[in-house]
Write a protein that holds these residues in place. Sequence first.
Motif, PDB file in Angstrom:
ATOM      1  N   GLY A 402      -2.191  -0.306  -8.016  1.00 55.77           N
ATOM      2  CA  GLY A 402      -1.944   0.972  -7.363  1.00 55.77           C
ATOM      3  C   GLY A 402      -1.956   0.847  -5.854  1.00 55.77           C
ATOM      4  O   GLY A 402      -1.130   1.456  -5.154  1.00 55.77           O
ATOM      5  N   GLU A 403      -2.875   0.053  -5.321  1.00 53.89           N
ATOM      6  CA  GLU A 403      -2.944  -0.144  -3.878  1.00 53.89           C
ATOM      7  C   GLU A 403      -1.704  -0.877  -3.366  1.00 53.89           C
ATOM      8  O   GLU A 403      -1.183  -0.561  -2.286  1.00 53.89           O
ATOM      9  CB  GLU A 403      -4.212  -0.930  -3.530  1.00 53.89           C
ATOM     10  N   ILE A 404      -1.226  -1.847  -4.131  1.00 57.08           N
ATOM     11  CA  ILE A 404      -0.008  -2.552  -3.732  1.00 57.08           C
ATOM     12  C   ILE A 404       1.171  -1.587  -3.751  1.00 57.08           C
ATOM     13  O   ILE A 404       1.989  -1.540  -2.821  1.00 57.08           O
ATOM     14  CB  ILE A 404       0.246  -3.755  -4.670  1.00 57.08           C
ATOM     15  N   TRP A 405       1.261  -0.804  -4.806  1.00 61.96           N
ATOM     16  CA  TRP A 405       2.357   0.152  -4.970  1.00 61.96           C
ATOM     17  C   TRP A 405       2.385   1.147  -3.810  1.00 61.96           C
ATOM     18  O   TRP A 405       3.436   1.455  -3.259  1.00 61.96           O
ATOM     19  CB  TRP A 405       2.172   0.888  -6.296  1.00 61.96           C
ATOM     20  N   LEU A 406       1.206   1.648  -3.444  1.00 58.79           N
ATOM     21  CA  LEU A 406       1.124   2.690  -2.418  1.00 58.79           C
ATOM     22  C   LEU A 406       1.021   2.128  -1.005  1.00 58.79           C
ATOM     23  O   LEU A 406       0.850   2.884  -0.040  1.00 58.79           O
ATOM     24  CB  LEU A 406      -0.077   3.597  -2.699  1.00 58.79           C
ATOM     25  N   ASN A 407       1.096   0.801  -0.885  1.00 60.16           N
ATOM     26  CA  ASN A 407       1.041   0.156   0.425  1.00 60.16           C
ATOM     27  C   ASN A 407      -0.286   0.412   1.137  1.00 60.16           C
ATOM     28  O   ASN A 407      -0.338   0.567   2.362  1.00 60.16           O
ATOM     29  CB  ASN A 407       2.208   0.620   1.300  1.00 60.16           C
ATOM     30  N   THR A 408      -1.369   0.458   0.353  1.00 60.35           N
ATOM     31  CA  THR A 408      -2.699   0.623   0.946  1.00 60.35           C
ATOM     32  C   THR A 408      -3.567  -0.612   0.693  1.00 60.35           C
ATOM     33  O   THR A 408      -4.776  -0.579   0.937  1.00 60.35           O
ATOM     34  CB  THR A 408      -3.409   1.858   0.355  1.00 60.35           C
ATOM     35  N   ALA A 409      -2.963  -1.686   0.212  1.00 64.28           N
ATOM     36  CA  ALA A 409      -3.725  -2.885  -0.151  1.00 64.28           C
ATOM     37  C   ALA A 409      -4.213  -3.619   1.093  1.00 64.28           C
ATOM     38  O   ALA A 409      -3.529  -3.670   2.125  1.00 64.28           O
ATOM     39  CB  ALA A 409      -2.861  -3.820  -0.994  1.00 64.28           C
ATOM     40  N   ALA A 410      -5.395  -4.217   0.957  1.00 68.23           N
ATOM     41  CA  ALA A 410      -5.925  -5.053   2.035  1.00 68.23           C
ATOM     42  C   ALA A 410      -5.046  -6.289   2.193  1.00 68.23           C
ATOM     43  O   ALA A 410      -4.326  -6.695   1.277  1.00 68.23           O
ATOM     44  CB  ALA A 410      -7.360  -5.465   1.712  1.00 68.23           C
ATOM     45  N   GLU A 411      -5.121  -6.921   3.369  1.00 63.26           N
ATOM     46  CA  GLU A 411      -4.285  -8.083   3.660  1.00 63.26           C
ATOM     47  C   GLU A 411      -4.512  -9.201   2.649  1.00 63.26           C
ATOM     48  O   GLU A 411      -3.562  -9.873   2.222  1.00 63.26           O
ATOM     49  CB  GLU A 411      -4.571  -8.582   5.078  1.00 63.26           C
ATOM     50  N   SER A 412      -5.769  -9.407   2.235  1.00 69.47           N
ATOM     51  CA  SER A 412      -6.067 -10.472   1.280  1.00 69.47           C
ATOM     52  C   SER A 412      -5.415 -10.211  -0.072  1.00 69.47           C
ATOM     53  O   SER A 412      -4.919 -11.138  -0.733  1.00 69.47           O
ATOM     54  CB  SER A 412      -7.577 -10.627   1.107  1.00 69.47           C
ATOM     55  N   LEU A 413      -5.387  -8.942  -0.520  1.00 65.77           N
ATOM     56  CA  LEU A 413      -4.742  -8.595  -1.785  1.00 65.77           C
ATOM     57  C   LEU A 413      -3.233  -8.760  -1.682  1.00 65.77           C
ATOM     58  O   LEU A 413      -2.587  -9.287  -2.607  1.00 65.77           O
ATOM     59  CB  LEU A 413      -5.101  -7.162  -2.174  1.00 65.77           C
ATOM     60  N   LEU A 414      -2.660  -8.327  -0.564  1.00 66.21           N
ATOM     61  CA  LEU A 414      -1.220  -8.504  -0.372  1.00 66.21           C
ATOM     62  C   LEU A 414      -0.835  -9.976  -0.374  1.00 66.21           C
ATOM     63  O   LEU A 414       0.185 -10.370  -0.942  1.00 66.21           O
ATOM     64  CB  LEU A 414      -0.777  -7.858   0.943  1.00 66.21           C
ATOM     65  N   ALA A 561       9.654   6.215   7.710  1.00 67.03           N
ATOM     66  CA  ALA A 561       8.717   6.547   8.788  1.00 67.03           C
ATOM     67  C   ALA A 561       7.433   7.153   8.227  1.00 67.03           C
ATOM     68  O   ALA A 561       7.444   7.848   7.204  1.00 67.03           O
ATOM     69  CB  ALA A 561       9.378   7.524   9.756  1.00 67.03           C
ATOM     70  N   VAL A 562       6.338   6.886   8.901  1.00 64.22           N
ATOM     71  CA  VAL A 562       5.050   7.458   8.519  1.00 64.22           C
ATOM     72  C   VAL A 562       5.013   8.918   8.956  1.00 64.22           C
ATOM     73  O   VAL A 562       5.204   9.240  10.133  1.00 64.22           O
ATOM     74  CB  VAL A 562       3.888   6.671   9.160  1.00 64.22           C
ATOM     75  N   THR A 563       4.793   9.811   7.986  1.00 62.33           N
ATOM     76  CA  THR A 563       4.700  11.252   8.260  1.00 62.33           C
ATOM     77  C   THR A 563       3.558  11.820   7.420  1.00 62.33           C
ATOM     78  O   THR A 563       2.914  11.097   6.647  1.00 62.33           O
ATOM     79  CB  THR A 563       6.012  11.964   7.888  1.00 62.33           C
ATOM     80  N   ALA A 564       3.354  13.117   7.545  1.00 65.00           N
ATOM     81  CA  ALA A 564       2.306  13.761   6.745  1.00 65.00           C
ATOM     82  C   ALA A 564       2.608  13.652   5.257  1.00 65.00           C
ATOM     83  O   ALA A 564       1.688  13.538   4.431  1.00 65.00           O
ATOM     84  CB  ALA A 564       2.176  15.229   7.154  1.00 65.00           C
ATOM     85  N   GLY A 569       3.943   5.020   4.701  1.00 63.01           N
ATOM     86  CA  GLY A 569       5.205   4.406   5.121  1.00 63.01           C
ATOM     87  C   GLY A 569       6.002   3.846   3.964  1.00 63.01           C
ATOM     88  O   GLY A 569       6.608   2.775   4.071  1.00 63.01           O
ATOM     89  N   LEU A 570       6.025   4.557   2.837  1.00 64.04           N
ATOM     90  CA  LEU A 570       6.830   4.154   1.687  1.00 64.04           C
ATOM     91  C   LEU A 570       8.279   4.597   1.897  1.00 64.04           C
ATOM     92  O   LEU A 570       8.643   5.027   2.985  1.00 64.04           O
ATOM     93  CB  LEU A 570       6.243   4.774   0.412  1.00 64.04           C
ATOM     94  N   ILE A 571       9.087   4.491   0.865  1.00 66.36           N
ATOM     95  CA  ILE A 571      10.456   5.003   0.942  1.00 66.36           C
ATOM     96  C   ILE A 571      10.390   6.495   0.605  1.00 66.36           C
ATOM     97  O   ILE A 571      10.131   6.877  -0.538  1.00 66.36           O
ATOM     98  CB  ILE A 571      11.380   4.264  -0.041  1.00 66.36           C
TER      99      ILE A 571
END
Length: 643
Positions: A402-414, A561-564, A569-571
């Motif tokens: 889920g973190e990878i999918w939502l682009n919230t994963a830590a650098e080590s997980l990525l 772009a990152v918005t509310a 910053g997903l698609i």
Amino acid sequence: MSINNLNFLFQQYAGKGLFNLKNQQLNRNEFGKLKAATPELSRYKFADFDANKDGQISAAEFHQTLAAYKAQLGIEQKDLQKFHFINIYLPKQISDKASFLRFLQEASCYDVPGADTCEAGLAVLANTDKKLLAEIFQDKKLAFDFLLKTIKNNEIRQTGQLLLSNMRANDAQEVVMAASLFIESQSIWRNDALQPPEQRKFDVDYLFHTYQPALSGTDYLFFQNLYPDKDFSVYYRGSPPREQLDRLLADCRALDPPIEYVERFSSYAELRQIVDMRNRPLDPAQKTALIIFNKDDPNGAFKYNDIGALLANSYQVCYYETARDQELESFFDRTYYCQDDTGKSQRLIDLVYLGGHGMPYGLSLSLGNLTANFEEQAALPDIMNRLTDYLSVAPFSRQELGEIWLNTAAESLLQRFNEFVKLLDSKTLDVTDNAELKKCISRCAENCSFVILACYGGYGRERAVSLANTIAINSTSQKVYATTIAAKSRECRMLFDENHNFAGMLYSSNPADTYIIEKSKLPEPVTAPENSISKAAAAYFRLYMQDAAALEKFGLKIDTAVTADNPQGLIHIQFGADTEAIHYKDTEYEMLETRSFFNLGGPLIERVEIRENPDGSLLFVEISKILGFHSQETTIQFRETGR
């Protein structure tokens, strides 16, 4: 057969379904106990036919009960393959070998309306006539017919062979039966030899010493290659002299990369010819075929191939086995330069023959049999963790995915995820390998044919994301041949014209199972208008539609772009007031998007394709980095009324 042996059969069988023609209540009770004690059996289906009171069934009754079985379960003909293994007791009227063989001939070929034969195989269990069985088993040929020739499905036949391999031979009759099966089942031998010594199921020395088999030249090459520390020369019978076989085997091992699957060649002469072609420059005036097969073939499917047919039709054949897609470009280069290190000789490749266990999105070079992952329609997280288990790497938890999918994963997980993706990519040829394919295709003639020997390589035909279409998209005018089904390799064959040139491919007795495609027959991607898709987002998208103005019809605005509404910053896909978005359409997970936007994946996604449906709606398909598996499909539909 005793209940213990029946239990053993159920426990060992790893197919899609189980059913039995013996006493119904007994089998249902026994199967219930097995499921309770064996969690992995929980997904199996059980069904049975009516049998006589004593559990006996004749060949005639066997024919009649097929229709009753279909009616009982309400299944279609195409679903019969879910129940491969049929176990029955021998009829009382069988009293000698002749009547036994007659029964097998009748029972193993039964009619299904609209088809030549049913997908199911037939395995016959025993009645209580021990004397007759002993007589049958003592005859090697009958033992082989008894347990192999009646089972038509390759996968089930090999499962039966593995079952027998686990039964320790404790008398001469069983040794004869088991060893004759083992000699035939080379894929079972190969898989066993790859296991650590303490986990191997075969006592090689014991079986060969007891059975004393007469090995042909190709059998000798196979066993000597698989067990180089043993000497099988005493079992070799025939020609050429054994010294020539040993020399050929040494030559196979000396190649770079070596030929390991010697069982893929029908004779000493065929393999000798292939090795010699790898060791000398080719004639640039003569047509060439490049063959690239996998190095992970758990069921021996690629023993059946058209290598001999290509040689017989005067092709110079460059045969390679590989476990990594990084080697493909060098194979194309070597063949293009006619295996001449000086680079003076050149010839564009006339035919490319690719073999590996497949699915629509690619074929496996060293990831085992991928077909089941597609057929079972498993969810992407489940597929990922099956693959981590196969590769013996750390699995990903649902939270991590889920973190990878939502682009919230830590650098080590990525980093761990990217390393996993890189490892997967190296072991397959799939729909994400566009750059590599384009380089390889540049070494091919304009009229070159690509033949994919892999299940489902053309599944979905023109409108699908598939390996066949990916090759065609990256080509110029070359034709690609693939199958839309789970083809059986022994039924696949190349066709040649009167001039001995490749003229087509059949994957079954039905020509409709062959999919032929070239770039000109596929829709060209159109350029996205900047007022609908930003430059940053456009890199992720391919648009297959007649007019990109369809995006404006739905009021689509796509950005990263990152918005509310898009904090990670997903698609980000915004759609208009008269538009609705349906996720997972026509599935049990169907969901109507209630907001005026939705976001598509992050680092998990390789690209997104937008396709225009005949009804005017748009289909968004997320192509994941996991072998190109689709992560989700979203349909955007136009609504006449406002919100």
